[in-house]
Scaffold this active site. Structure first.
Site, PDB file in Angstrom:
ATOM      1  N   GLU A  17      36.778 -15.985 -58.726  1.00 13.80           N
ATOM      2  CA  GLU A  17      37.815 -16.573 -59.571  1.00 13.80           C
ATOM      3  C   GLU A  17      37.674 -18.085 -59.650  1.00 13.80           C
ATOM      4  O   GLU A  17      37.967 -18.689 -60.689  1.00 13.80           O
ATOM      5  CB  GLU A  17      39.186 -16.146 -59.031  1.00 13.80           C
ATOM      6  CG  GLU A  17      39.415 -14.654 -59.237  1.00 13.80           C
ATOM      7  CD  GLU A  17      40.444 -14.038 -58.314  1.00 13.80           C
ATOM      8  OE1 GLU A  17      40.917 -12.931 -58.621  1.00 13.80           O
ATOM      9  OE2 GLU A  17      40.778 -14.653 -57.277  1.00 13.80           O
ATOM     10  N   GLU A  24      38.802  -6.556 -54.528  1.00 13.86           N
ATOM     11  CA  GLU A  24      40.168  -6.170 -54.138  1.00 13.86           C
ATOM     12  C   GLU A  24      40.460  -4.680 -54.253  1.00 13.86           C
ATOM     13  O   GLU A  24      41.159  -4.117 -53.398  1.00 13.86           O
ATOM     14  CB  GLU A  24      41.183  -6.975 -54.970  1.00 13.86           C
ATOM     15  CG  GLU A  24      41.186  -8.466 -54.671  1.00 13.86           C
ATOM     16  CD  GLU A  24      40.125  -9.253 -55.421  1.00 13.86           C
ATOM     17  OE1 GLU A  24      40.066 -10.483 -55.249  1.00 13.86           O
ATOM     18  OE2 GLU A  24      39.344  -8.629 -56.173  1.00 13.86           O
TER      19      GLU A  24
END
Length: 283
Positions: free
Chosen positions: A126, A147
């Site tokens: 990110e 995740e």
């Protein structure tokens, strides 16, 4: 090659060492052993870098972010410490401060470039996605949103950034597989600007950054702003919402149970499995 071993820094941080590579060009080396976890010390260093770059007297035009560890760009977020605020310069809660910092990487007049060696997983991916440009070592760069493998969802911008960079279908492939993507595939997808042989990566990024730093700051900032206006970036509210989602899921029974199972598979410590972490939950 970049002098990653140089401990001198323009800011009061050892986790993010900042040096002046050329007039207008800063080099920021992430150095948080052993695996470059994105933790409060790193975030504090990034905040100090931001303050330095935002000071007009410093005349910063471009920042290149790289890692001192060739195996890990950023391993992932240290989620257990995401709200900690240590007593160090620049400290801020990652949960509260990351959405604004992420947008700074994109919307600042300063040009931000990620030079990627090793694994950029979770918030590491990110981070690089929020930078203006990304260049990756073909031999060992790996991009991953880990995740889902832990019963969570990307919480620092993966859900917002990846569809903008690579489209909906490929973003779903990346997020739902929770697998590593190498630099060549990332280039093909539009995830990174270029995949380059490791031996060429430093020189290529250095030449580009030095060239950019020779141009007029107002022209650079205006070009960046106008290009950005045509491709809206994630808002702070969007980024904060996904951060809230991952924290809520982490407290739930499925994520707790899965984390325990993964630790058991790893022999009691996930740290020992970080190099090939996606393979741990890939069965």
């Amino acid at each position: 090659m970049t002098p990653a071993g140089d401990s001198a820094s323009l800011t009061d941080s050892t986790a993010v060492r900042v040096s002046l590579a050329a007039p207008g060009f800063l080099r920021a080396v992430i150095d948080n052993p052993p695996i470059n976890l994105f933790d409060p010390a790193v975030f504090a260093g990034l905040n100090l870098l931001r303050r330095y770059a935002d000071e007009p007297a410093n005349a910063v035009k471009v920042v290149v972010f790289e890692s001192a560890n060739p195996e890990f760009y950023f391993a992932h977020l240290d989620l257990a410490k995401a709200t900690d605020v240590p007593d160090v310069p620049g400290a801020q809660s990652i949960v509260q401060g990351w959405p604004n910092f992420s947008r700074w990487l994109t919307n600042s007049p300063v040009v931000t470039i990620a030079k990627i060696r090793g694994r950029a997983r979770g918030i590491g991916n990110e981070f690089v996605c929020a930078c203006d440009m990304r260049f990756a070592a073909a031999e060992n760069a790996r991009l991953c949103q880990i995740e889902i493998g832990f019963g969570l969802v990307p919480g620092g911008g993966g859900l917002e950034w990846l569809p903008r960079h690579i489209g909906r279908g490929r973003a779903l492939e990346a997020v739902l597989s929770a697998d590593d993507f190498d630099a060549d595939i990332a280039e093909r997808y539009g995830w990174v600007n270029r995949s380059l042989p490791d031996a060429e990566l430093d020189d290529h990024v250095d030449r580009l950054a030095r060239r950019i730093a020779t141009f007029d700051a107002t022209a650079l900032a205006t070009a960046k702003e106008l290009i950005g206006a045509g491709q809206p970036t994630p808002t702070e509210n969007e980024l904060a919402e996904s951060f809230g989602a991952i924290r809520a899921l982490r407290r739930g029974e499925p994520a707790q149970r899965l984390a325990g199972s993964l630790r058991e598979r790893a022999g009691g410590s996930l740290a020992a499995a970080e190099l090939d972490l996606p393979q741990l939950y890939g069965h």
